[in-house]
Design a protein around this motif. Structure first.
Motif, PDB file in Angstrom:
ATOM      1  N   GLU A 234       2.872  -5.937 -28.452  1.00 49.73           N
ATOM      2  CA  GLU A 234       1.909  -7.033 -28.366  1.00 49.73           C
ATOM      3  C   GLU A 234       1.886  -7.620 -26.956  1.00 49.73           C
ATOM      4  O   GLU A 234       0.815  -7.983 -26.439  1.00 49.73           O
ATOM      5  CB  GLU A 234       2.217  -8.111 -29.401  1.00 49.73           C
ATOM      6  CG  GLU A 234       1.241  -9.272 -29.414  1.00 49.73           C
ATOM      7  CD  GLU A 234      -0.177  -8.891 -29.839  1.00 49.73           C
ATOM      8  OE1 GLU A 234      -1.024  -9.809 -29.888  1.00 49.73           O
ATOM      9  OE2 GLU A 234      -0.446  -7.710 -30.119  1.00 49.73           O
ATOM     10  N   LEU A 238      -1.621  -7.684 -24.853  1.00 47.42           N
ATOM     11  CA  LEU A 238      -2.256  -8.894 -24.333  1.00 47.42           C
ATOM     12  C   LEU A 238      -2.525  -8.777 -22.832  1.00 47.42           C
ATOM     13  O   LEU A 238      -3.511  -9.322 -22.331  1.00 47.42           O
ATOM     14  CB  LEU A 238      -1.381 -10.108 -24.628  1.00 47.42           C
ATOM     15  CG  LEU A 238      -1.233 -10.477 -26.108  1.00 47.42           C
ATOM     16  CD1 LEU A 238      -0.277 -11.645 -26.278  1.00 47.42           C
ATOM     17  CD2 LEU A 238      -2.585 -10.803 -26.738  1.00 47.42           C
ATOM     18  N   ASN A 248      -9.456 -11.889 -23.358  1.00 49.54           N
ATOM     19  CA  ASN A 248      -8.314 -12.311 -24.167  1.00 49.54           C
ATOM     20  C   ASN A 248      -8.409 -11.625 -25.535  1.00 49.54           C
ATOM     21  O   ASN A 248      -9.349 -11.856 -26.285  1.00 49.54           O
ATOM     22  CB  ASN A 248      -8.335 -13.832 -24.332  1.00 49.54           C
ATOM     23  CG  ASN A 248      -7.131 -14.358 -25.096  1.00 49.54           C
ATOM     24  OD1 ASN A 248      -6.410 -13.602 -25.744  1.00 49.54           O
ATOM     25  ND2 ASN A 248      -6.915 -15.656 -25.023  1.00 49.54           N
ATOM     26  N   ALA A 250      -6.111 -11.750 -28.008  1.00 53.04           N
ATOM     27  CA  ALA A 250      -5.170 -12.302 -28.991  1.00 53.04           C
ATOM     28  C   ALA A 250      -5.753 -12.310 -30.396  1.00 53.04           C
ATOM     29  O   ALA A 250      -5.037 -12.081 -31.377  1.00 53.04           O
ATOM     30  CB  ALA A 250      -4.747 -13.713 -28.578  1.00 53.04           C
TER      31      ALA A 250
END
Length: 357
Positions: A234, A238, A248, A250
């Motif tokens: 992760e 990101l 972004n 996320a």
């Protein structure tokens, strides 16, 4: 949600496409406002709830998908297809990616719902993939002008045999990132790990399993339970998002994090994919196409472990078998077009009733 009542249910096809399942709707049966539509789909699928116990979702990203069909918005297509991924454990519905598995059921569903007419024993359906803007051509078995799901085609991850649904793609290079290699490099280094950031139908980060202390043969459950591995992936994901022109990520389901290793079952390469936080039971169609394209790049993680095929067929190994990808390359070895073979089946037709909100 608006005052529009859905007490009488919503027409829905529940279909398997490739190794996934989706609720298939006509756009006219859903709210036109995306926020209202997404709220309704969360209620239909039973999200957010890891079990999706109060909806029709199957408690897995592979069975929490939606296809929205509408008349074509461009002259070179027969139907528009919007793919929506409904998260299981979060109130998130995203259109930031396509889905090649669910693409396999779009042609049959479009004929079933009357958006497209059958044209003989085999109907070629031009599908505008709204998420990414490309057109795919699906060949649907239609003896006597009716869709048939019976046949002799077999794909790994699905029991039995069914009618083949060949899919051919062109123009998928840089489908979401603008170019196949958004950084202009075959290898980047993120958090000290070599990675190929590539988009040939699906934005993917290709990484060597060995760089994480893995063989690449680990089963899905082992990888799911490795919190340290998922945290490292992760962190890389990101950072990769902005590098791939995705911003972004996320709250997005791309890029897919794909661990690669040497093949073990006669294929070209072995994979373990995350979508993006759950380990995939197989591999998505466009992810498999993108991995196959990565095998053709010099120096990248995929090329380091790939066994070059003796033909244009790239067998991409995954936890439940292999996915065969057909790559056509030009005289310089560049990938020019790609195809794959999937199957699909209608599971249920009726009306679905969303949970009250």
């Amino acid at each position: 949600m608006s005052d529009r009542s859905f007490d009488g249910g919503i027409p829905c096809l529940w279909m398997r496409g490739g190794t996934s399942k989706a609720a298939v709707f006509l756009a006219t049966d859903l709210p036109p406002d995306p926020a209202e539509r997404d709220s309704l789909l969360l209620a239909i699928m039973g999200s957010p709830d890891p079990r999706q116990i109060d909806g029709i979702g199957g408690a897995d990203p592979l069975t929490s998908k939606v296809a929205v069909l509408s008349p074509p918005s461009r002259p070179d297509a027969d139907v528009d297809y919007l793919f929506l991924q409904v998260f299981t454990d979060r109130p998130v519905v995203t259109d930031t990616q396509g889905c090649g598995n669910i693409l396999a059921c779009v042609g049959p569903a479009a004929i079933e719902r009357g958006l497209v007419s059958a044209t003989g024993d085999a109907s070629h359906v031009r599908i505008h993939m709204v998420n990414t803007g490309e057109v795919a051509v699906a060949t649907v078995t239609t003896p006597g002008g009716r869709v048939s799901y019976e046949g002799n085609a077999r794909i790994d991850g699905v029991p039995g045999t069914h009618a083949a649904v060949p899919l051919m793609f062109t123009g998928i290079e840089g489908s979401m990132c603008g170019t196949m290699l958004p950084t202009g490099r075959t290898v980047d280094v993120i958090d000290g790990i070599q990675v190929t950031l590539i988009d040939y139908g699906m934005p993917c980060a290709i990484l060597l399993a060995s760089e994480f202390g893995l063989t690449g043969a680990e089963d899905r459950e082992t990888l799911e339970a490795d919190a340290g591995l998922k945290a490292r992936l992760e962190s890389i994901r990101l950072k990769a998002g902005p590098m791939m022109n995705l911003g972004n990520v996320a709250q997005k389901s791309v890029p897919k994090m794909t661990l690669v290793s040497a093949p073990r079952a006669g294929g070209v390469i072995a994979t373990r994919s995350f979508i993006p936080h759950r380990c995939h039971a197989s591999i998505g169609v466009f992810a498999a196409v993108t991995v196959a394209a990565a095998c053709c790049l010099p120096d990248g993680p995929a090329a380091q472990v790939a066994a070059p095929p003796g033909s244009d067929i790239f067998a991409v190994e995954h936890p439940s078998g292999t996915a065969e990808v057909l790559l056509h390359r030009d005289a310089d070895g560049r990938v020019a077009s790609a195809g794959t073979l999937r199957t699909a089946r209608k599971l249920m037709e009726g009306r679905v009733f969303p949970a009250p909100r």
